[in-house]
Design an enzyme around this catalytic site. Structure first.
Site, PDB file in Angstrom:
ATOM      1  N   HIS A 157      36.964  39.903  36.848  1.00 21.21           N
ATOM      2  CA  HIS A 157      36.001  40.150  37.928  1.00 21.21           C
ATOM      3  C   HIS A 157      36.742  40.413  39.240  1.00 21.21           C
ATOM      4  CE1 HIS A 157      32.878  38.371  35.265  1.00 21.21           C
ATOM      5  NE2 HIS A 157      33.922  37.686  34.836  1.00 21.21           N
ATOM      6  N   GLU A 192      34.209  34.827  37.311  1.00 21.31           N
ATOM      7  CA  GLU A 192      34.102  35.266  38.713  1.00 21.31           C
ATOM      8  C   GLU A 192      33.997  34.060  39.652  1.00 21.31           C
ATOM      9  OE1 GLU A 192      34.963  36.932  40.927  1.00 21.31           O
ATOM     10  OE2 GLU A 192      33.683  38.657  41.295  1.00 21.31           O
ATOM     11  N   ARG A 194      29.525  40.020  30.766  1.00 20.93           N
ATOM     12  CA  ARG A 194      29.909  41.371  31.164  1.00 20.93           C
ATOM     13  C   ARG A 194      31.365  41.702  30.826  1.00 20.93           C
ATOM     14  NH1 ARG A 194      28.599  38.133  35.534  1.00 20.93           N
ATOM     15  NH2 ARG A 194      29.882  38.126  37.427  1.00 20.93           N
ATOM     16  N   ARG A 249      38.276  45.374  35.980  1.00 23.04           N
ATOM     17  CA  ARG A 249      37.001  44.671  36.103  1.00 23.04           C
ATOM     18  C   ARG A 249      36.156  45.049  34.889  1.00 23.04           C
ATOM     19  NH1 ARG A 249      34.574  46.113  41.873  1.00 23.04           N
ATOM     20  NH2 ARG A 249      32.901  44.731  41.219  1.00 23.04           N
ATOM     21  N   HIS A 250      35.143  44.249  34.606  1.00 21.78           N
ATOM     22  CA  HIS A 250      34.159  44.589  33.571  1.00 21.78           C
ATOM     23  C   HIS A 250      33.469  45.896  33.949  1.00 21.78           C
ATOM     24  CE1 HIS A 250      31.184  43.446  36.551  1.00 21.78           C
ATOM     25  NE2 HIS A 250      32.000  42.434  36.835  1.00 21.78           N
ATOM     26  N   ASN A 267      25.328  44.303  39.210  1.00 20.05           N
ATOM     27  CA  ASN A 267      26.032  45.222  40.119  1.00 20.05           C
ATOM     28  C   ASN A 267      25.052  46.276  40.624  1.00 20.05           C
ATOM     29  OD1 ASN A 267      29.092  45.300  38.133  1.00 20.05           O
ATOM     30  ND2 ASN A 267      28.680  44.148  39.999  1.00 20.05           N
TER      31      ASN A 267
HETATM   32  O1  G3H Z   1      30.700  37.654  44.282  1.00 19.57           O
HETATM   33  C1  G3H Z   1      31.307  38.472  43.642  1.00 19.57           C
HETATM   34  C2  G3H Z   1      32.177  39.508  44.138  1.00 19.57           C
HETATM   35  O2  G3H Z   1      32.849  40.164  43.105  1.00 19.57           O
HETATM   36  C3  G3H Z   1      33.182  39.007  45.126  1.00 19.57           C
HETATM   37  O3  G3H Z   1      33.110  39.895  46.153  1.00 19.57           O
HETATM   38  O4  G3H Z   1      34.206  38.224  47.631  1.00 19.57           O
HETATM   39  O5  G3H Z   1      33.891  40.617  48.352  1.00 19.57           O
HETATM   40  O6  G3H Z   1      31.923  39.030  48.187  1.00 19.57           O
HETATM   41  P1  G3H Z   1      33.291  39.422  47.663  1.00 19.57           P
END
Ligand code: G3H
Length: 198
Positions: free
Chosen positions: A151, A85, A64, A12-13, A19
């Site tokens: 991401h 992402e 990022r 990941r970045h 974040n």
């Molecule tokens: O929305 C961005 C996140 O990196 C994705 O995480 O699917 O667990 O909410 P999530």
């Protein structure tokens, strides 16, 4: 698929400002910790790749990941929109708490079926998996190492493909920040190593 042994390094970045604030989506720059990770990552790759064929660095088109690749010098860098992402549509810039409070039905639906849930005017995990197909084809064709800086949601899907994890697990696979997942593809199958740099 050919069987030339070569590693695929997924990360990941570095931690971003969003974040830190707990906000999803967006296109913010790195936090101080994120910048430190970018430097550590460059040092790591320098060592790890010195005896390998010429590697390439693949990022998304978001700041990022591009900034995380910044300190890596001397290797070609390619930006893929398909590595961006998961697009969270109307929830862009919100915290999970805000989604829960302001759009409780959306929050509930996602809790019930995170794999299939599509953000209003955004994407689902299934959409992400589908758009990754050309990236996977290209990764399979490579004979040299590839470093993929992307991401969380995207790396969950890529990792699941290479590690042969079931579709339903994808939205909950752990892909922590500041960690490199190395996947070695070769004649004996797929092997995995993780390096936690911070
Ligand atoms: O929305 C961005 C996140 O990196 C994705 O995480 O699917 O667990 O909410 P999530």
């Amino acid at each position: 698929m050919h069987l030339t042994p070569r590693p695929i390094l997924l990360t990941r970045h570095g931690e971003s400002i969003d974040n830190v604030r707990g906000r999803i989506g967006g296109d913010t720059v790195l936090s101080e910790a994120g910048e430190l990770y970018a430097k550590k990552l460059a040092k790591f790759m320098d060592k790890r790749l010195k005896n390998e064929r010429a590697a390439s660095i693949w990022t998304s088109t978001l700041q990022r990941t591009i900034l995380t690749a910044g300190p890596i010098v001397g290797l070609p860098k390619i930006q893929w929109r398909a590595l961006d992402e998961i697009y969270v549509g109307v929830c862009d810039g919100m915290t999970y708490e805000e989604v829960k409070k302001n759009m409780p039905e959306e929050y509930e639906s996602r809790e019930k079926d995170k794999l299939r849930y599509r953000y209003p005017r955004g994407e689902s995990y299934l959409d992400v998996i589908q758009r990754l197909e050309p990236v996977i084809i290209e990764l399979e064709r490579q004979r040299a190492p590839v470093v993929v800086i992307s991401h969380q949601a995207v790396l969950r899907a890529l990792y699941a493909y290479f590690a042969d994890r079931p579709l339903k697990e994808i939205p909950n696979i752990e892909v922590p920040l500041h960690t490199i997942i190395e996947i070695q593809m070769g004649v004996t199958g797929v092997q995995e190593k993780r390096y936690k740099l911070m």
